[in-house]
Scaffold this motif. Sequence first.
Motif, short mmCIF file in Angstrom:
data_model
loop_
_atom_site.label_atom_id
_atom_site.label_comp_id
_atom_site.label_asym_id
_atom_site.label_seq_id
_atom_site.Cartn_x
_atom_site.Cartn_y
_atom_site.Cartn_z
N GLU A 288 -101.81 -75.38 -45.66
CA GLU A 288 -101.60 -75.01 -43.67
C GLU A 288 -99.93 -75.21 -44.06
OE1 GLU A 288 -102.56 -73.95 -40.31
OE2 GLU A 288 -103.85 -74.41 -41.97
N GLN A 289 -99.38 -74.22 -43.87
CA GLN A 289 -97.48 -75.12 -44.16
C GLN A 289 -97.34 -73.59 -42.98
OE1 GLN A 289 -94.87 -73.00 -46.43
NE2 GLN A 289 -93.56 -75.06 -46.85
N TRP A 290 -96.10 -75.24 -41.84
CA TRP A 290 -95.56 -74.30 -40.61
C TRP A 290 -93.97 -74.48 -40.46
CZ3 TRP A 290 -98.72 -72.58 -35.70
CH2 TRP A 290 -99.89 -72.41 -35.85
N CYS A 291 -93.37 -73.36 -39.71
CA CYS A 291 -92.48 -73.21 -39.25
C CYS A 291 -91.60 -73.80 -38.21
CB CYS A 291 -91.86 -72.12 -40.03
SG CYS A 291 -89.83 -72.21 -39.26
N GLY A 292 -91.03 -75.40 -37.73
CA GLY A 292 -90.50 -75.34 -36.26
C GLY A 292 -89.42 -75.27 -36.11
N ILE A 293 -89.05 -75.32 -34.69
CA ILE A 293 -87.48 -74.65 -34.47
C ILE A 293 -87.23 -75.60 -33.10
CG2 ILE A 293 -85.60 -73.09 -34.01
CD1 ILE A 293 -86.98 -71.17 -35.06
N VAL A 294 -86.53 -76.35 -32.45
CA VAL A 294 -86.33 -77.21 -31.63
C VAL A 294 -84.72 -76.92 -31.09
CG1 VAL A 294 -86.56 -78.87 -32.78
CG2 VAL A 294 -87.24 -78.69 -29.92
N GLN A 295 -84.79 -76.98 -29.82
CA GLN A 295 -83.25 -77.15 -28.86
C GLN A 295 -83.08 -78.90 -29.20
OE1 GLN A 295 -81.43 -74.69 -26.43
NE2 GLN A 295 -80.56 -75.97 -25.81
N ARG A 296 -81.78 -79.60 -29.10
CA ARG A 296 -81.76 -81.04 -28.83
C ARG A 296 -82.09 -81.28 -27.37
NH1 ARG A 296 -76.76 -82.67 -33.28
NH2 ARG A 296 -79.00 -82.42 -35.52
N GLY A 297 -82.52 -81.47 -26.90
CA GLY A 297 -82.48 -82.64 -26.06
C GLY A 297 -83.93 -81.79 -24.88
N ASP B 291 -78.72 -72.91 -21.25
CA ASP B 291 -78.46 -73.61 -20.66
C ASP B 291 -77.04 -74.21 -20.91
OD1 ASP B 291 -79.92 -75.40 -22.78
OD2 ASP B 291 -79.69 -76.45 -21.57
N GLN B 292 -76.31 -73.66 -22.52
CA GLN B 292 -75.29 -73.83 -22.36
C GLN B 292 -75.28 -73.30 -24.21
OE1 GLN B 292 -77.26 -78.24 -24.54
NE2 GLN B 292 -74.72 -77.65 -25.19
N LYS B 293 -73.61 -72.74 -24.11
CA LYS B 293 -73.44 -71.79 -24.73
C LYS B 293 -72.96 -73.09 -26.35
CE LYS B 293 -70.50 -68.46 -22.97
NZ LYS B 293 -69.60 -67.38 -23.47
N TRP B 294 -73.77 -72.84 -27.55
CA TRP B 294 -73.41 -73.64 -28.50
C TRP B 294 -74.14 -74.37 -28.74
CZ3 TRP B 294 -72.70 -70.26 -32.40
CH2 TRP B 294 -71.79 -68.78 -32.26
N ALA B 295 -75.38 -74.41 -27.84
CA ALA B 295 -76.41 -75.60 -28.24
C ALA B 295 -76.69 -75.59 -29.74
CB ALA B 295 -77.84 -74.74 -27.81
N ASP B 296 -76.79 -76.77 -29.90
CA ASP B 296 -77.60 -77.72 -31.16
C ASP B 296 -79.27 -77.75 -31.13
OD1 ASP B 296 -75.33 -79.14 -32.69
OD2 ASP B 296 -75.59 -80.47 -30.62
N VAL B 297 -79.05 -76.84 -32.07
CA VAL B 297 -80.97 -76.33 -32.32
C VAL B 297 -81.15 -76.93 -34.27
CG1 VAL B 297 -82.68 -73.39 -32.88
CG2 VAL B 297 -81.08 -73.97 -30.32
N GLU B 298 -82.32 -77.06 -34.00
CA GLU B 298 -83.29 -77.46 -35.38
C GLU B 298 -84.56 -76.32 -35.44
OE1 GLU B 298 -83.32 -81.65 -35.50
OE2 GLU B 298 -82.34 -82.79 -34.72
N ALA B 299 -84.08 -76.78 -36.91
CA ALA B 299 -85.35 -75.65 -37.88
C ALA B 299 -86.00 -76.44 -39.20
CB ALA B 299 -85.11 -74.26 -37.96
N ASP C 113 -78.58 -63.53 -31.10
CA ASP C 113 -77.86 -63.48 -30.20
C ASP C 113 -77.10 -64.77 -29.35
OD1 ASP C 113 -75.45 -61.02 -31.56
OD2 ASP C 113 -78.08 -59.83 -30.62
N LYS C 114 -78.26 -65.57 -30.05
CA LYS C 114 -78.21 -66.31 -28.69
C LYS C 114 -76.71 -67.70 -28.52
CE LYS C 114 -82.50 -65.65 -27.35
NZ LYS C 114 -82.24 -64.62 -27.50
N LYS C 115 -75.71 -67.50 -30.02
CA LYS C 115 -74.91 -68.21 -29.71
C LYS C 115 -74.88 -69.92 -29.51
CE LYS C 115 -72.04 -65.42 -26.83
NZ LYS C 115 -70.83 -64.76 -26.62
N VAL C 116 -76.38 -70.48 -31.02
CA VAL C 116 -76.30 -71.70 -30.91
C VAL C 116 -75.76 -72.26 -32.35
CG1 VAL C 116 -78.48 -71.73 -30.17
CG2 VAL C 116 -78.35 -70.99 -32.40
N ILE C 117 -75.75 -73.72 -32.75
CA ILE C 117 -75.27 -74.22 -33.65
C ILE C 117 -76.59 -74.59 -34.13
CG2 ILE C 117 -74.50 -75.92 -35.25
CD1 ILE C 117 -72.45 -76.09 -32.81
N LEU C 118 -76.92 -73.98 -35.75
CA LEU C 118 -78.55 -74.29 -35.69
C LEU C 118 -78.09 -75.03 -37.41
CD1 LEU C 118 -81.46 -73.60 -36.83
CD2 LEU C 118 -80.52 -71.39 -38.24
N HIS C 119 -79.10 -76.52 -37.21
CA HIS C 119 -79.20 -77.22 -38.30
C HIS C 119 -80.14 -77.71 -39.19
CE1 HIS C 119 -75.93 -79.17 -36.03
NE2 HIS C 119 -76.37 -78.77 -35.12
N THR C 120 -80.42 -77.33 -40.30
CA THR C 120 -81.51 -76.98 -41.50
C THR C 120 -80.99 -77.85 -42.60
OG1 THR C 120 -80.77 -74.98 -42.58
CG2 THR C 120 -81.72 -74.84 -40.64
#
Length: 217
Positions: A58-67, A26-34, A107-114
Amino acid sequence: DLDKRLCHARKTWVEAKEKDIVFGKDQKWADVEADETTFDRMDLGNKAPDPKNPVVWEQWCGIVQRGHPETLVLSRLSPRESAKRAPGPGAIRKVEWTPLAKKWLQDKKVILHTDSAKSYKTRVPGVLHDKVVHGKKRVKVKGQWKWKSGTQVVDRAWKFLKDRLTINQNAKVGSSLLRAKLRSAQYQYWYRNQDMWVASGTLCEWLMTKFIKKPSQ
């Protein structure tokens, strides 16, 4: 019982629909957290392959786009066993993060916050990495550098999921029931801003079309 059936129904839905999630559509350079977290631990005792490291996690990784809570994707990890007194299995390993990053973010053009774990430093085309130090990131506001919370969305997601999990002898490390409960909580997170009755109705209708063959027109 009814609760188990509901958990497994939601699990079926989530695992099917999760495949269609696209970050940044829905937008270029969306903020994504992992981030990664643990939900349970188990001491294998004398059954452990390595007596010095008898604890499994029991360990899991999560990825989510802000908003967009509906973009939360979860992946079960395979952390190494640890010593009894270890506070956790450690951060996600590069060998596990790299394929996840390529699958969901390349190739999704996102800003990754970790956080500052080395594994997240993997270079992925189309991803700008804004690492977080102790849960905060440094940003420039009106010419001045300030610290700002960086993974607050995924941190709240972990709390949301854990508040809805009941760990017991049947739902424990490696159990199918624990995975079903976690997926059920993920389903609730996806639709937390929507009418849950409507969402449940859609789920039931979808399940019916999967298991009951419609009569020919």
